[in-house]
Design a protein around this motif. Structure first.
Motif, mmCIF file in Angstrom:
data_model
loop_
_atom_site.group_PDB
_atom_site.id
_atom_site.type_symbol
_atom_site.label_atom_id
_atom_site.label_comp_id
_atom_site.label_asym_id
_atom_site.label_seq_id
_atom_site.Cartn_x
_atom_site.Cartn_y
_atom_site.Cartn_z
ATOM 1 N N HIS A 1 0.824 -1.210 0.000
ATOM 2 C CA HIS A 1 0.000 0.000 0.000
ATOM 3 C C HIS A 1 0.854 1.254 0.000
ATOM 4 N N ALA B 1 -0.659 -9.723 5.489
ATOM 5 C CA ALA B 1 -0.903 -8.710 6.525
ATOM 6 C C ALA B 1 -1.588 -7.478 5.931
ATOM 7 N N GLU B 2 -1.189 -7.111 4.713
ATOM 8 C CA GLU B 2 -1.758 -5.902 4.099
ATOM 9 C C GLU B 2 -3.063 -6.168 3.353
ATOM 10 N N GLN C 1 -5.972 -8.574 3.948
ATOM 11 C CA GLN C 1 -6.406 -9.508 4.981
ATOM 12 C C GLN C 1 -7.696 -10.244 4.682
ATOM 13 N N GLU C 2 -8.378 -9.853 3.646
ATOM 14 C CA GLU C 2 -9.656 -10.524 3.372
ATOM 15 C C GLU C 2 -9.372 -11.904 2.815
ATOM 16 N N TYR D 1 -6.680 -2.524 12.982
ATOM 17 C CA TYR D 1 -6.482 -3.976 13.007
ATOM 18 C C TYR D 1 -7.243 -4.648 11.876
ATOM 19 N N GLN D 2 -8.434 -4.162 11.598
ATOM 20 C CA GLN D 2 -9.248 -4.779 10.556
ATOM 21 C C GLN D 2 -8.823 -4.383 9.145
ATOM 22 N N ASN D 3 -8.274 -3.210 8.998
ATOM 23 C CA ASN D 3 -8.019 -2.695 7.655
ATOM 24 C C ASN D 3 -6.546 -2.586 7.278
ATOM 25 N N GLY D 4 -5.677 -2.552 8.271
ATOM 26 C CA GLY D 4 -4.285 -2.261 7.992
ATOM 27 C C GLY D 4 -4.003 -0.798 8.246
#
Lengths: 187, 187
Positions: free
Chosen positions: A23, A108-109, A111-112, B18-21
């Motif tokens: 990102h 990690a970047e 995550q879905e 945490y959920q999105n980065g």
DNA sequence: CCTTAGATGTACTGATCGGTATTTACAATT
DNA sequence: AATTGTAAATACCGATCAGTACATCTAAGG
């Protein structure tokens, strides 16, 4: 002309993404650092994510080929192969450009769990696990899949601790622990 | 009023990051999701990175407090504590919102070793390592630091493999391997 | 030389980015 | 009611974001 430019792009993008993060790397940075025009980039890849997927494929191929070859040229027996795995990752950690595992970073970047990038990163790990389950079986392990999971846990833990600069000899520690677990399973 | 709003912000930002980065979360998203105005956010934190640092501090405190308490209330001996560590992380993995370790993510997205975010993430891991070196010593390990590193490698490996969905019982595998290593060191 | 294919250069789009500035609203205290 | 402190609302800034559009250049082959 066309295949080489595409490969050149993927190869350069790999280095840039690895050093900066996915990102945190914009396409304009890729243009500047890779020296390839945005038009060409979008000619070969429909989206940034598609480029990232290609980067992961290249990295997967390069890394696994290198790792397997490195192991097989320094170890004669399957048991030895499981042990020198840690010498190989130690070499990797010692590279000046080492900044951890690109697949861990990707997952990690992105995550879905249905994101193709996440899926591909996980697939890389599965292929390593299956490879070493095979090695463990050839080594005569009573529970080869279990031993492979042991080895993977130690390798991944070592990657994290080395990338974060927390352990000074993460690969050495992991190797020592691995030897203990291998001996327990093979004897 | 003021302390509570700051804490509310950090707490909510923790969940959102945490959920999105980190990079994938803009401040406008924090404003929307947290329901706190951008003015207030910048009143409490000079920059986005400062907010992230506060988030990491909160996470560190919450996580380690929870982990240590969880372990101490379910294990009577230092040796048992090392073993139930893996039960505790198994509980963590089973949480619906589990997406891996925030500190690994932070170090993956902020890779420069002099970046305060990277530094703080690494410090979190060091504190865990030192804590379990202490536990291992109390358990009578001949090489407590070494054993603690073993445990940490397994924990981190399990976190990665669980977060990536590669192993279905990462904590269980890590526990089994840890028991083997603990027995080897304590006997 | 001409044509074709590949690539570059550059400007553009609407949106978002981190952060700033100003006004207004709200809540608690005196 | 007035005052004070906190917070929200909103518009703005220059920059970057992923991606599009168009003109021009370059190299290779016939």
């Amino acid at each position: 002309m066309r295949p080489n430019k595409r490969e050149e792009l993927v190869h350069k993008a790999l280095g840039i993404f690895y050093q900066n993060g996915f990102h945190a790397t914009g396409m304009d940075m890729i243009v500047r650092e890779a020296g390839i025009s945005k038009t060409s980039i979008y000619k070969h890849f429909r989206t940034k994510d598609d480029l990232i997927l290609a980067v992961l494929r290249l990295r997967d191929e390069n890394f696994r080929n290198w790792l397997y070859r490195r192991i097989e040229e320094t170890a004669q027996t399957p048991k030895q192969q499981m042990i020198v795995l840690f010498d190989a990752v130690d070499e990797w950690f010692a590279l000046p450009e080492f900044k951890g595992c690109m697949f861990i970073k990707a997952s990690a970047e992105f995550q879905e769990p249905d994101n193709p990038i996440y899926v591909q990163a996980a697939e890389h790990k599965r292929m390593l696990y299956e490879h070493f389950a095979d090695v463990a079986q050839k080594a005569g392990a009573t529970k080869p899949k279990e031993l492979s999971r042991d080895l993977m846990l130690l390798v991944e833990g070592a990657i994290v601790m080395a990338a974060m600069g927390v352990f000074s000899d993460a690969a050495g520690d992991a190797k020592r622990a691995a030897i203990s677990l291998i001996e327990a399973q093979l004897n």
